[in-house]
Scaffold this motif. Structure first.
Motif, mmCIF file in Angstrom:
data_model
loop_
_atom_site.group_PDB
_atom_site.id
_atom_site.type_symbol
_atom_site.label_atom_id
_atom_site.label_comp_id
_atom_site.label_asym_id
_atom_site.label_seq_id
_atom_site.Cartn_x
_atom_site.Cartn_y
_atom_site.Cartn_z
ATOM 1 N N LYS A 1 -16.119 80.428 1.422
ATOM 2 C CA LYS A 1 -16.902 80.195 2.641
ATOM 3 C C LYS A 1 -18.328 80.725 2.482
ATOM 4 C CE LYS A 1 -16.437 80.511 7.621
ATOM 5 N NZ LYS A 1 -15.573 80.894 8.737
ATOM 6 N N VAL A 2 -18.465 81.907 1.888
ATOM 7 C CA VAL A 2 -19.789 82.491 1.656
ATOM 8 C C VAL A 2 -20.560 81.666 0.624
ATOM 9 C CG1 VAL A 2 -21.007 84.520 0.766
ATOM 10 C CG2 VAL A 2 -19.097 84.805 2.347
ATOM 11 N N SER A 3 -19.900 81.289 -0.459
ATOM 12 C CA SER A 3 -20.562 80.491 -1.504
ATOM 13 C C SER A 3 -21.037 79.150 -0.967
ATOM 14 C CB SER A 3 -19.612 80.272 -2.680
ATOM 15 O OG SER A 3 -19.270 81.487 -3.276
ATOM 16 N N GLU A 4 -20.219 78.541 -0.128
ATOM 17 C CA GLU A 4 -20.572 77.254 0.476
ATOM 18 C C GLU A 4 -21.811 77.388 1.372
ATOM 19 O OE1 GLU A 4 -18.329 74.889 3.867
ATOM 20 O OE2 GLU A 4 -17.228 74.829 1.961
ATOM 21 N N ARG A 5 -21.869 78.440 2.153
ATOM 22 C CA ARG A 5 -23.016 78.661 3.052
ATOM 23 C C ARG A 5 -24.297 78.892 2.256
ATOM 24 N NH1 ARG A 5 -26.792 78.248 5.820
ATOM 25 N NH2 ARG A 5 -27.287 79.444 7.662
ATOM 26 N N ILE A 6 -24.197 79.663 1.175
ATOM 27 C CA ILE A 6 -25.367 79.917 0.335
ATOM 28 C C ILE A 6 -25.837 78.618 -0.316
ATOM 29 C CG2 ILE A 6 -26.164 81.059 -1.769
ATOM 30 C CD1 ILE A 6 -24.383 83.457 -0.948
ATOM 31 N N ALA A 7 -24.908 77.810 -0.821
ATOM 32 C CA ALA A 7 -25.268 76.536 -1.455
ATOM 33 C C ALA A 7 -25.977 75.610 -0.472
ATOM 34 C CB ALA A 7 -24.027 75.868 -2.030
ATOM 35 N N ARG A 8 -25.486 75.541 0.763
ATOM 36 C CA ARG A 8 -26.144 74.709 1.782
ATOM 37 C C ARG A 8 -27.552 75.203 2.072
ATOM 38 N NH1 ARG A 8 -21.571 75.143 5.234
ATOM 39 N NH2 ARG A 8 -22.944 76.047 6.788
ATOM 40 N N GLU A 9 -27.717 76.520 2.135
ATOM 41 C CA GLU A 9 -29.033 77.076 2.429
ATOM 42 C C GLU A 9 -30.009 76.818 1.285
ATOM 43 O OE1 GLU A 9 -31.815 78.777 4.889
ATOM 44 O OE2 GLU A 9 -29.736 78.318 5.379
ATOM 45 N N ILE A 10 -29.546 76.885 0.042
ATOM 46 C CA ILE A 10 -30.414 76.631 -1.110
ATOM 47 C C ILE A 10 -30.913 75.187 -1.112
ATOM 48 C CG2 ILE A 10 -30.427 76.433 -3.636
ATOM 49 C CD1 ILE A 10 -28.623 78.959 -3.654
#
Length: 110
Positions: free
Chosen positions: A78-87
């Motif tokens: 969930k954290v990795s997905e949120r970071i990827a979307r923000e990038i």
């Protein structure tokens, strides 16, 4: 007073935690002057937390970085997905990765 450069703030944060015995690395370098900073915390129990910059309205009038807890002790994906979307949205983003068993990251929270 102007805000501190992102690269300097991130360097100090990483150094402070490593000096305290917490493994901390720059997982992604962003814009050195004004890149947003995300802090990903691995609690070493299979969960992670994510801290992101607080909205400008919730910040004090000084130059400190103020964060908000976006996720608290959730699965790593969930954290990795949120970071990827923000990038995708902000390629100048910094990501700091911190291994910490507790919850005190040592940052100002809104």
């Amino acid at each position: 007073m102007s805000a501190l450069r992102s690269d300097i703030w991130c360097g100090v944060f990483v150094r402070r935690h490593n000096d305290l015995g917490n493994m901390c690395v720059v997982a992604r370098r962003g814009d050195p002057i004004a890149g947003q900073v995300f802090i990903e915390v691995d609690h070493l129990d299979g969960t992670r937390s994510l801290f992101t910059p607080a909205p400008m309205a919730g910040r004090p009038d000084d130059a400190r970085l103020v964060f908000q807890r976006r996720f608290s002790r959730v699965e790593a994906a969930k954290v990795s997905e949120r970071i990827a979307r923000e990038i995708e949205f902000d390629p100048d983003l910094w990501v700091l990765s911190l291994d910490l068993r507790g919850d005190d990251v040592g940052i100002d929270l809104a």
